[in-house]
Design a protein around this motif. Structure first.
Motif, PDB file in Angstrom:
ATOM      1  N   LEU A 144      -3.982  10.796   1.326  1.00 23.73           N
ATOM      2  CA  LEU A 144      -4.347   9.442   1.700  1.00 23.73           C
ATOM      3  C   LEU A 144      -4.513   9.367   3.206  1.00 23.73           C
ATOM      4  O   LEU A 144      -3.653   9.804   3.956  1.00 23.73           O
ATOM      5  N   GLY A 145      -5.618   8.817   3.642  1.00 20.86           N
ATOM      6  CA  GLY A 145      -5.913   8.734   5.068  1.00 20.86           C
ATOM      7  C   GLY A 145      -5.615   7.365   5.630  1.00 20.86           C
ATOM      8  O   GLY A 145      -4.778   6.622   5.125  1.00 20.86           O
ATOM      9  N   ARG A 146      -6.337   7.004   6.668  1.00 20.27           N
ATOM     10  CA  ARG A 146      -6.116   5.733   7.336  1.00 20.27           C
ATOM     11  C   ARG A 146      -6.790   4.601   6.572  1.00 20.27           C
ATOM     12  O   ARG A 146      -7.593   4.826   5.687  1.00 20.27           O
ATOM     13  N   ILE A 147      -6.485   3.381   6.952  1.00 16.89           N
ATOM     14  CA  ILE A 147      -7.097   2.207   6.333  1.00 16.89           C
ATOM     15  C   ILE A 147      -8.579   2.198   6.672  1.00 16.89           C
ATOM     16  O   ILE A 147      -8.978   2.438   7.815  1.00 16.89           O
ATOM     17  N   SER A 148      -9.412   1.927   5.687  1.00 20.87           N
ATOM     18  CA  SER A 148     -10.853   2.067   5.847  1.00 20.87           C
ATOM     19  C   SER A 148     -11.488   0.993   6.730  1.00 20.87           C
ATOM     20  O   SER A 148     -12.490   1.243   7.372  1.00 20.87           O
ATOM     21  N   LYS A 149     -10.950  -0.224   6.748  1.00 26.58           N
ATOM     22  CA  LYS A 149     -11.485  -1.346   7.532  1.00 26.58           C
ATOM     23  C   LYS A 149     -12.935  -1.652   7.173  1.00 26.58           C
ATOM     24  O   LYS A 149     -13.740  -2.029   8.027  1.00 26.58           O
ATOM     25  N   GLN A 150     -13.305  -1.521   5.910  1.00 26.77           N
ATOM     26  CA  GLN A 150     -14.671  -1.792   5.490  1.00 26.77           C
ATOM     27  C   GLN A 150     -14.812  -3.122   4.770  1.00 26.77           C
ATOM     28  O   GLN A 150     -15.876  -3.458   4.315  1.00 26.77           O
ATOM     29  N   GLY A 151     -13.748  -3.890   4.686  1.00 31.37           N
ATOM     30  CA  GLY A 151     -13.794  -5.168   3.994  1.00 31.37           C
ATOM     31  C   GLY A 151     -14.204  -6.302   4.909  1.00 31.37           C
ATOM     32  O   GLY A 151     -14.856  -6.105   5.935  1.00 31.37           O
ATOM     33  N   ASP A 152     -13.807  -7.489   4.539  1.00 30.03           N
ATOM     34  CA  ASP A 152     -14.146  -8.697   5.275  1.00 30.03           C
ATOM     35  C   ASP A 152     -13.333  -8.781   6.574  1.00 30.03           C
ATOM     36  O   ASP A 152     -12.111  -8.850   6.549  1.00 30.03           O
ATOM     37  N   ALA A 200      -7.111  -5.777  -2.868  1.00 29.80           N
ATOM     38  CA  ALA A 200      -6.778  -5.219  -1.555  1.00 29.80           C
ATOM     39  C   ALA A 200      -7.903  -4.348  -1.015  1.00 29.80           C
ATOM     40  O   ALA A 200      -8.169  -4.338   0.188  1.00 29.80           O
ATOM     41  N   SER A 201      -8.587  -3.618  -1.886  1.00 34.43           N
ATOM     42  CA  SER A 201      -9.690  -2.785  -1.413  1.00 34.43           C
ATOM     43  C   SER A 201     -10.872  -3.634  -0.973  1.00 34.43           C
ATOM     44  O   SER A 201     -11.615  -3.251  -0.083  1.00 34.43           O
ATOM     45  N   TRP A 202     -11.031  -4.809  -1.571  1.00 27.71           N
ATOM     46  CA  TRP A 202     -12.076  -5.727  -1.139  1.00 27.71           C
ATOM     47  C   TRP A 202     -11.792  -6.207   0.282  1.00 27.71           C
ATOM     48  O   TRP A 202     -12.702  -6.400   1.076  1.00 27.71           O
ATOM     49  N   PHE A 203     -10.494  -6.374   0.620  1.00 31.79           N
ATOM     50  CA  PHE A 203     -10.098  -6.727   1.978  1.00 31.79           C
ATOM     51  C   PHE A 203     -10.324  -5.567   2.938  1.00 31.79           C
ATOM     52  O   PHE A 203     -10.440  -5.767   4.135  1.00 31.79           O
ATOM     53  N   GLY A 204     -10.340  -4.344   2.445  1.00 34.87           N
ATOM     54  CA  GLY A 204     -10.420  -3.174   3.310  1.00 34.87           C
ATOM     55  C   GLY A 204      -9.049  -2.715   3.746  1.00 34.87           C
ATOM     56  O   GLY A 204      -8.891  -2.119   4.801  1.00 34.87           O
ATOM     57  N   LEU A 205      -8.009  -2.989   2.948  1.00 33.96           N
ATOM     58  CA  LEU A 205      -6.635  -2.670   3.327  1.00 33.96           C
ATOM     59  C   LEU A 205      -6.068  -1.462   2.604  1.00 33.96           C
ATOM     60  O   LEU A 205      -4.914  -1.128   2.800  1.00 33.96           O
ATOM     61  N   THR A 206      -6.825  -0.829   1.760  1.00 37.52           N
ATOM     62  CA  THR A 206      -6.317   0.353   1.060  1.00 37.52           C
ATOM     63  C   THR A 206      -6.720   1.610   1.831  1.00 37.52           C
ATOM     64  O   THR A 206      -7.773   1.648   2.464  1.00 37.52           O
ATOM     65  N   PRO A 207      -5.894   2.639   1.824  1.00 36.28           N
ATOM     66  CA  PRO A 207      -6.218   3.855   2.585  1.00 36.28           C
ATOM     67  C   PRO A 207      -7.347   4.651   1.930  1.00 36.28           C
ATOM     68  O   PRO A 207      -7.572   4.568   0.731  1.00 36.28           O
ATOM     69  N   ARG A 208      -8.042   5.398   2.753  1.00 31.32           N
ATOM     70  CA  ARG A 208      -9.060   6.305   2.223  1.00 31.32           C
ATOM     71  C   ARG A 208      -8.362   7.420   1.461  1.00 31.32           C
ATOM     72  O   ARG A 208      -7.263   7.819   1.813  1.00 31.32           O
ATOM     73  N   GLU A 209      -9.025   7.930   0.442  1.00 35.11           N
ATOM     74  CA  GLU A 209      -8.418   8.983  -0.365  1.00 35.11           C
ATOM     75  C   GLU A 209      -9.342  10.192  -0.399  1.00 35.11           C
ATOM     76  O   GLU A 209     -10.544  10.068  -0.606  1.00 35.11           O
TER      77      GLU A 209
END
Length: 58
Positions: free
Chosen positions: A37-45, A19-28
């Protein structure tokens, strides 16, 4: 979905890493016993996130 990018699932330890590879896990942001826990990072594919979004809307 992984096949859409030509990747392999075998190199991920568990579902959280996938899930973190997708960019779907929240920032911590953690300090001591406090865990925020913050917002979704959106750093994945971006393409895979778009596929998930379209699938959720369908």
């Amino acid at each position: 979905m992984v096949a859409a990018t030509g990747g392999s699932v075998s190199h991920f330890r568990d579902a959280r890493h996938f899930a973190s590879w997708f960019g779907l896990t929240p920032r911590e942001h953690s300090s001591g016993l406090t865990r925020k826990l913050g917002r979704i990072s959106k750093q994945g594919d971006k393409y895979l996130r778009m596929l998930l979004t379209h699938g959720a809307r369908a």
